[in-house]
Design a protein around this motif. Structure first.
Motif, PDB file in Angstrom:
ATOM      1  N   ALA A 109     -22.758 -18.191  66.697  1.00 43.64           N
ATOM      2  CA  ALA A 109     -23.015 -19.126  67.969  1.00 43.64           C
ATOM      3  C   ALA A 109     -22.673 -20.328  67.995  1.00 43.64           C
ATOM      4  O   ALA A 109     -22.036 -20.783  68.970  1.00 43.64           O
ATOM      5  CB  ALA A 109     -24.391 -18.690  68.360  1.00 43.64           C
ATOM      6  N   LEU A 135     -18.479 -25.914  70.910  1.00 43.98           N
ATOM      7  CA  LEU A 135     -18.142 -26.610  72.180  1.00 43.98           C
ATOM      8  C   LEU A 135     -17.324 -27.717  72.000  1.00 43.98           C
ATOM      9  O   LEU A 135     -16.524 -27.972  72.807  1.00 43.98           O
ATOM     10  CB  LEU A 135     -19.535 -27.271  72.496  1.00 43.98           C
ATOM     11  N   ARG A 139     -13.746 -29.992  66.173  1.00 45.56           N
ATOM     12  CA  ARG A 139     -14.258 -29.036  64.995  1.00 45.56           C
ATOM     13  C   ARG A 139     -13.750 -27.751  65.140  1.00 45.56           C
ATOM     14  O   ARG A 139     -13.433 -27.118  63.961  1.00 45.56           O
ATOM     15  CB  ARG A 139     -15.814 -29.075  65.337  1.00 45.56           C
TER      16      ARG A 139
HETATM   17  N1  SAM Z   1     -22.264 -23.260  61.262  1.00 46.36           N
HETATM   18  C1  SAM Z   1     -21.459 -24.231  60.940  1.00 46.36           C
HETATM   19  C2  SAM Z   1     -21.022 -24.198  59.597  1.00 46.36           C
HETATM   20  O1  SAM Z   1     -21.437 -23.619  58.555  1.00 46.36           O
HETATM   21  O2  SAM Z   1     -19.721 -24.678  59.330  1.00 46.36           O
HETATM   22  C3  SAM Z   1     -21.982 -25.271  61.228  1.00 46.36           C
HETATM   23  C4  SAM Z   1     -22.555 -25.485  62.750  1.00 46.36           C
HETATM   24  S1  SAM Z   1     -23.264 -27.078  63.271  1.00 46.36           S
HETATM   25  C5  SAM Z   1     -24.884 -27.296  62.501  1.00 46.36           C
HETATM   26  C6  SAM Z   1     -23.442 -27.018  64.897  1.00 46.36           C
HETATM   27  C7  SAM Z   1     -22.531 -26.826  66.062  1.00 46.36           C
HETATM   28  O3  SAM Z   1     -22.718 -26.287  66.991  1.00 46.36           O
HETATM   29  C8  SAM Z   1     -21.757 -27.956  65.980  1.00 46.36           C
HETATM   30  O4  SAM Z   1     -20.243 -27.794  65.828  1.00 46.36           O
HETATM   31  C9  SAM Z   1     -21.617 -28.187  67.615  1.00 46.36           C
HETATM   32  O5  SAM Z   1     -20.348 -28.554  68.165  1.00 46.36           O
HETATM   33  C10 SAM Z   1     -21.958 -26.712  67.959  1.00 46.36           C
HETATM   34  N2  SAM Z   1     -22.554 -26.655  69.391  1.00 46.36           N
HETATM   35  C11 SAM Z   1     -23.527 -27.429  69.916  1.00 46.36           C
HETATM   36  N3  SAM Z   1     -23.860 -26.948  71.145  1.00 46.36           N
HETATM   37  C12 SAM Z   1     -23.273 -25.908  71.121  1.00 46.36           C
HETATM   38  C13 SAM Z   1     -23.205 -24.933  72.223  1.00 46.36           C
HETATM   39  N4  SAM Z   1     -24.047 -25.051  73.319  1.00 46.36           N
HETATM   40  N5  SAM Z   1     -22.373 -23.778  72.227  1.00 46.36           N
HETATM   41  C14 SAM Z   1     -21.823 -23.599  71.228  1.00 46.36           C
HETATM   42  N6  SAM Z   1     -21.578 -24.457  70.175  1.00 46.36           N
HETATM   43  C15 SAM Z   1     -22.473 -25.687  70.313  1.00 46.36           C
END
Ligand code: SAM
Length: 305
Positions: A109, A135, A139
């Motif tokens: 997600a 989003l 990244r």
């Molecule tokens: N799971 C990733 C990894 O292992 O590399 C790290 C994820 S990081 C903790 C959280 C991510 O969520 C960020 O890249 C941010 O841009 C994204 N994000 C924040 N709000 C979001 C949304 N509403 N929908 C999708 N992505 C979102």
């Protein structure tokens, strides 16, 4: 503040990417480079006492090697070629616990920069449907480079707000597995801990806003009609972002329950959520982390045909 542990004191974890190589080949490669292989760890102290050119297999995660602190493999051939991924042990837990079989329909997600997505693809043997949302376009583009290097081919990247994905749409109503690793305070990351904290009121407001977002994501994820399993994780140490989000999500979605995971893992979620895992520098020699595994309840006997 007092510096309890720095990143320089944590072991260095190396995940073997089985899309490109095998444990055996990677172990042999390091041996030929003069590293001495000490077999599989039996206790945490085995990890603590690593030094010099030595390494171990981890005791909890099957495709993880453990090297002494400060070992830097960013310039190493195996890293450049995507055979190994430099990933903290705690952050290997979510994909490992979700464990989607080859052929599964999986959503990541909040996926970028994508180490967990690449691990999911490895577990699925690159077979199935793996859709990764984020989003942040920048990244996501880092992520596609990373996935290319790791040999991932079953993914579909979407620069999209996960909260706006329609669970009933034909594309997604078949989703069975979700990995939910939403934005969090990052308070578990050892390297961030020394930065001067905001005033307590600001900090509290920030945590509340993050927790509200995390709960919206969890509630949204639990609406996918064919969902079987979901892993929720953060790199936060705050119960507001962890146990409290999961408790609220379970209360609001009675069709799901927590599954107890890894009985041998030394650090558990705060009471009463001891089915969940926590991780920390002191108890697991990792960054601070939280993981919960939720599963849809089987239909009750009255509903059964
Ligand atoms: N799971 C990733 C990894 O292992 O590399 C790290 C994820 S990081 C903790 C959280 C991510 O969520 C960020 O890249 C941010 O841009 C994204 N994000 C924040 N709000 C979001 C949304 N509403 N929908 C999708 N992505 C979102």
């Amino acid at each position: 503040g007092i510096r309890k542990a720095s990143e320089d004191q944590l072991p260095r974890y190396v995940r073997v990417n089985t899309l490109k190589t095998t444990m055996e080949d990677v172990i042999d490669y390091f041996k030929r480079e003069g590293f001495s292989y000490q077999g599989q760890a039996a206790r945490l102290d085995d990890l603590r006492s690593l030094s010099g050119k030595t390494f171990l297999c981890d005791q909890h995660l099957p495709e993880l090697l453990v090297f002494p602190p400060k070992m830097d493999f960013h310039a190493h051939f195996l890293y450049q070629a995507g055979h190994i991924v430099l990933q903290d042990k705690a952050s290997c837990l979510p994909a490992y616990l979700l464990n989607p079989p080859p052929g599964a329909h999986v959503l990541d997600a909040c996926a970028a920069p994508g180490n967990k997505t690449s691990q999911l693809a490895a577990i699925m043997g690159n077979k199935g449907k793996l859709v990764a949302f984020d989003l942040d376009a920048k990244r996501l583009s880092t992520m596609s480079t990373l996935l290319l290097r790791a040999g991932v081919t079953c993914q579909q990247l979407a620069n999209q707000d996960f909260l706006k994905v329609d669970p009933e749409s034909p594309e997604y109503r078949g989703v069975e597995y979700i990995l939910l690793d939403p934005s969090c305070s990052g308070s578990g990351m050892v390297c961030l801990r020394d930065s001067s904290p905001a005033p307590p009121q600001e900090e509290e407001a920030r945590l509340q806003a993050l927790a509200a977002f995390q709960l919206r994501c969890l509630n949204h994820a639990l609406r996918f009609p064919r969902l079987q399993r979901l892993v929720y994780s953060t790199c936060s140490v705050h119960k507001q972002e962890n146990e409290e989000v999961v408790s609220a999500g379970l209360q609001q979605n009675e069709g799901y329950r927590l599954i107890p995971v890894l009985p041998s893992w030394p650090e558990r979620g705060l009471e009463p959520l001891t089915q969940c895992l926590r991780a920390s520098t002191t108890h697991t020699l990792t960054h601070g982390f939280f993981v919960a595994l939720l599963e849809r309840r089987p239909p009750s006997s009255e509903d059964a045909a």
